[in-house]
Write a protein that holds these residues in place. Structure first.
Motif, PDB file in Angstrom:
ATOM      1  N   UNK A 175       0.743  -1.156   0.160  1.00  8.12           N
ATOM      2  CA  UNK A 175      -0.017  -0.077   0.161  1.00  8.12           C
ATOM      3  C   UNK A 175       0.864   1.097  -0.005  1.00  8.12           C
ATOM      4  N   UNK A 176       0.534   2.306  -0.350  1.00  9.14           N
ATOM      5  CA  UNK A 176       1.106   3.714  -0.510  1.00  9.14           C
ATOM      6  C   UNK A 176       1.297   4.116   0.804  1.00  9.14           C
ATOM      7  N   UNK A 177       1.994   3.791   1.741  1.00  7.84           N
ATOM      8  CA  UNK A 177       2.277   4.202   3.115  1.00  7.84           C
ATOM      9  C   UNK A 177       3.828   3.633   3.674  1.00  7.84           C
ATOM     10  N   UNK A 178       4.057   4.369   4.525  1.00 10.29           N
ATOM     11  CA  UNK A 178       5.250   3.705   5.268  1.00 10.29           C
ATOM     12  C   UNK A 178       4.771   3.169   6.521  1.00 10.29           C
ATOM     13  N   UNK A 179       5.294   1.828   6.699  1.00 11.74           N
ATOM     14  CA  UNK A 179       5.122   1.266   8.147  1.00 11.74           C
ATOM     15  C   UNK A 179       6.297   1.678   9.081  1.00 11.74           C
TER      16      UNK A 179
ATOM     17  N   UNK B 277       1.619  11.751  -1.938  1.00 13.54           N
ATOM     18  CA  UNK B 277       1.876  12.097  -3.600  1.00 13.54           C
ATOM     19  C   UNK B 277       1.684  11.064  -4.266  1.00 13.54           C
ATOM     20  N   UNK B 278       1.305   9.796  -3.778  1.00  7.30           N
ATOM     21  CA  UNK B 278       1.037   8.529  -4.611  1.00  7.30           C
ATOM     22  C   UNK B 278      -0.518   8.485  -4.653  1.00  7.30           C
ATOM     23  N   UNK B 279      -1.268   8.997  -3.818  1.00  8.25           N
ATOM     24  CA  UNK B 279      -2.646   8.949  -3.694  1.00  8.25           C
ATOM     25  C   UNK B 279      -3.345  10.099  -4.151  1.00  8.25           C
ATOM     26  N   UNK B 280      -4.795   9.691  -4.432  1.00  6.81           N
ATOM     27  CA  UNK B 280      -5.685  10.583  -4.930  1.00  6.81           C
ATOM     28  C   UNK B 280      -6.713  11.122  -3.668  1.00  6.81           C
ATOM     29  N   UNK B 281      -6.554  10.707  -2.601  1.00  6.15           N
ATOM     30  CA  UNK B 281      -7.519  11.043  -1.580  1.00  6.15           C
ATOM     31  C   UNK B 281      -6.442  11.822  -0.375  1.00  6.15           C
ATOM     32  N   UNK B 282      -7.319  12.522   0.601  1.00  6.79           N
ATOM     33  CA  UNK B 282      -6.371  13.402   1.602  1.00  6.79           C
ATOM     34  C   UNK B 282      -6.068  12.427   2.761  1.00  6.79           C
ATOM     35  N   UNK B 283      -5.339  13.060   3.718  1.00  4.07           N
ATOM     36  CA  UNK B 283      -4.964  12.586   4.811  1.00  4.07           C
ATOM     37  C   UNK B 283      -6.537  12.403   5.606  1.00  4.07           C
ATOM     38  N   UNK B 284      -7.011  13.572   5.755  1.00  2.00           N
ATOM     39  CA  UNK B 284      -8.154  13.820   6.295  1.00  2.00           C
ATOM     40  C   UNK B 284      -9.379  12.734   5.967  1.00  2.00           C
TER      41      UNK B 284
ATOM     42  N   UNK C 191       8.543  25.908  12.006  1.00  2.00           N
ATOM     43  CA  UNK C 191      10.051  25.789  12.949  1.00  2.00           C
ATOM     44  C   UNK C 191      10.485  24.614  12.881  1.00  2.00           C
ATOM     45  N   UNK C 192       9.652  23.577  12.734  1.00  2.00           N
ATOM     46  CA  UNK C 192      10.088  22.273  13.036  1.00  2.00           C
ATOM     47  C   UNK C 192       9.498  21.346  11.722  1.00  2.00           C
ATOM     48  N   UNK C 193       9.925  21.372  10.756  1.00  2.00           N
ATOM     49  CA  UNK C 193       9.421  20.942   9.407  1.00  2.00           C
ATOM     50  C   UNK C 193       9.314  19.505   9.312  1.00  2.00           C
ATOM     51  N   UNK C 194       9.971  18.654   9.790  1.00  2.00           N
ATOM     52  CA  UNK C 194       9.983  17.122  10.043  1.00  2.00           C
ATOM     53  C   UNK C 194       8.632  16.689  10.901  1.00  2.00           C
ATOM     54  N   UNK C 195       8.702  17.487  12.072  1.00  2.00           N
ATOM     55  CA  UNK C 195       7.465  17.349  12.670  1.00  2.00           C
ATOM     56  C   UNK C 195       6.110  17.545  12.029  1.00  2.00           C
ATOM     57  N   UNK C 196       6.037  18.684  11.242  1.00  2.00           N
ATOM     58  CA  UNK C 196       4.815  18.869  10.531  1.00  2.00           C
ATOM     59  C   UNK C 196       4.755  17.967   9.485  1.00  2.00           C
ATOM     60  N   UNK C 197       5.880  17.597   8.609  1.00  2.00           N
ATOM     61  CA  UNK C 197       5.529  16.470   7.480  1.00  2.00           C
ATOM     62  C   UNK C 197       4.937  15.236   8.383  1.00  2.00           C
ATOM     63  N   UNK C 198       5.413  14.970   9.295  1.00  2.62           N
ATOM     64  CA  UNK C 198       4.935  13.672  10.212  1.00  2.62           C
ATOM     65  C   UNK C 198       3.349  14.013  10.301  1.00  2.62           C
ATOM     66  N   UNK C 199       3.099  15.171  11.079  1.00  2.00           N
ATOM     67  CA  UNK C 199       1.701  15.530  11.214  1.00  2.00           C
ATOM     68  C   UNK C 199       0.822  15.197   9.963  1.00  2.00           C
ATOM     69  N   UNK C 200       1.208  15.792   9.197  1.00  2.00           N
ATOM     70  CA  UNK C 200       0.448  15.799   7.866  1.00  2.00           C
ATOM     71  C   UNK C 200      -0.043  14.271   7.232  1.00  2.00           C
ATOM     72  N   UNK C 201       0.974  13.410   7.625  1.00  2.00           N
ATOM     73  CA  UNK C 201       0.806  12.013   7.037  1.00  2.00           C
ATOM     74  C   UNK C 201       0.321  10.734   7.987  1.00  2.00           C
ATOM     75  N   UNK C 202       0.527  10.959   9.375  1.00  2.00           N
ATOM     76  CA  UNK C 202       0.339   9.781  10.250  1.00  2.00           C
ATOM     77  C   UNK C 202      -1.055   9.595  10.741  1.00  2.00           C
TER      78      UNK C 202
END
Length: 388
Positions: free
Chosen positions: A283-287, A308-315, A350-361
């Protein structure tokens, strides 16, 4: 529709019997079960002292106070944690800042910490306390973090609320090899439970004494700690401004019973994680990533969507899973984005990796008595959500 929660306690008959035994005894508070539970946990993880309290938040608070954190000091922690890991600094009048996360482990990044400490040393703004959080139960890179802390004179608290039963370099988390204090949580969704409750562990006699006093109003009955000879056998003194953070006998009895199943619980979580890994691999996700130096307590199983591999949003994925009866959650909303913390001048990026995580987790259900059938339903629901 049946509902599958993201986490759930496992209460068995021996747990019930242990609590009933206390209910029919002479002590509901401050009896023999609390010290027995403390001793058992300390022995299990290899710590000298263990102090049971009514929550991990309380344990963090008294740990900070015992380390003399106060006004004018700095506490650093990760932005990807529950707010308590940061709030404990504010409770003491200190200022709080954050260190961005490693994109693989989701724990504090050693590289980011190194750079931030170097900069703070030049600016004379080093933290007094660093709270490292073993997110999801995976221990941080403690050897490297301890070396940095020693170099810059920083005290370490391990927020191991997710990690009892986990190991770092083959040894149980909580042994204090790389920190001043370790904190466990026994909330119902955690690895073992006391209903509500927590524990602070340390190898320092001094810190243990301070935390012992602080959890119980700052009161002592020890003549050696008093300002004068006791007036009588009834006598006590308040020698510090403490709190009512004590654990009850009922909670300790439940925890003591649960502790006997700790290793089995963590092993079952690993079995479930391995099955998830296999079912989700296409599946298009990271374990979740497992650092080779660690054995995670696996409190949480967090996936990250490859948006970026999906047509649906995180929400949309999250909402679909909830609608299908899968009680997913998100651990956590980065603390620096919370309205209360915005007053301190933090910006989201201020903390980009934290925000990237939040958008995807998304945290998928993970608890010992999750059945294979239920786990398969989770995966089926996730596949449906991804195909919206």
């Amino acid at each position: 529709m049946s509902y599958i929660p993201y986490g759930k306690q496992d209460i068995q008959q021996p747990d019930i019997d242990a609590v009933v035994e206390v209910l029919t005894s002479d002590f509901l508070t401050q009896g023999p079960k609390v010290p027995a539970f403390e001793s058992a946990v300390a022995q299990k993880v290899g710590a000298k002292h263990a102090l049971a309290v009514n929550s991990a938040t309380s344990a963090l608070h008294i740990a900070c106070l015992a380390l003399d954190l106060g006004e004018g000091d700095w506490l650093w922690t990760t932005p990807v944690t529950f707010v308590a890991s940061a709030n404990c600094g504010l409770y003491c009048g200190a200022k709080v800042d954050f260190v961005d996360i490693d994109p693989n482990t989701y724990n504090i990044s050693v590289d980011a910490l190194t750079n931030k400490l170097e900069k703070a040393a030049k600016e004379n703004s080093l933290p007094k306390v660093l709270v490292v959080v073993h997110l999801c139960g995976q221990p941080c890179e403690m050897q490297a973090i301890k070396a940095l802390a020693d170099k810059y004179g920083v005290k370490i608290i391990e927020d191991a609320s997710h990690a009892i039963g986990g190991k770092y370099q083959g040894d149980y988390i909580g042994n204090g090899f790389y920190s001043d204090v370790t904190v466990f949580s026994f909330h119902p969704v955690k690895i073992i439970t006391t209903a509500e409750g927590g524990m602070a562990l340390t190898n320092s006699d001094e810190l243990a004494g301070k935390m012992d006093s602080l959890r119980s109003h700052g009161i002592t009955r020890d003549p050696e700690l008093m300002t004068h000879e006791p007036d009588g056998s009834w006598y006590y003194q308040q020698v510090d401004l403490g709190f009512n953070y004590r654990m009850t006998e009922l909670q300790a009895a439940l925890g003591l019973s649960q502790l006997g199943r700790l290793d089995d619980y963590v092993a079952k979580r690993h079995t479930l994680a391995e099955r998830y890994d296999g079912l989700l691999k296409d599946l298009p996700l990271t374990c979740p990533y497992q650092h080779p130096d660690t054995y995670s307590g696996l409190h949480l199983y967090v996936i990250r969507l490859k948006l970026d591999e999906m047509s649906v949003s995180h929400k949309a994925v999250f909402d679909s899973l909830r609608a299908q009866g899968v009680g997913v959650n998100l651990h956590y909303i980065p603390v620096h984005t919370q309205p209360y913390y915005q007053q301190f001048g933090f910006e989201a990026d201020d903390f980009p990796e934290a925000m990237n995580y939040y958008r995807e987790a998304i945290s998928l259900p993970m608890y010992p008595n999750l059945t294979e059938r239920e786990q398969s339903k989770v995966v089926s629901a996730l596949k449906e959500a991804l195909s919206l």
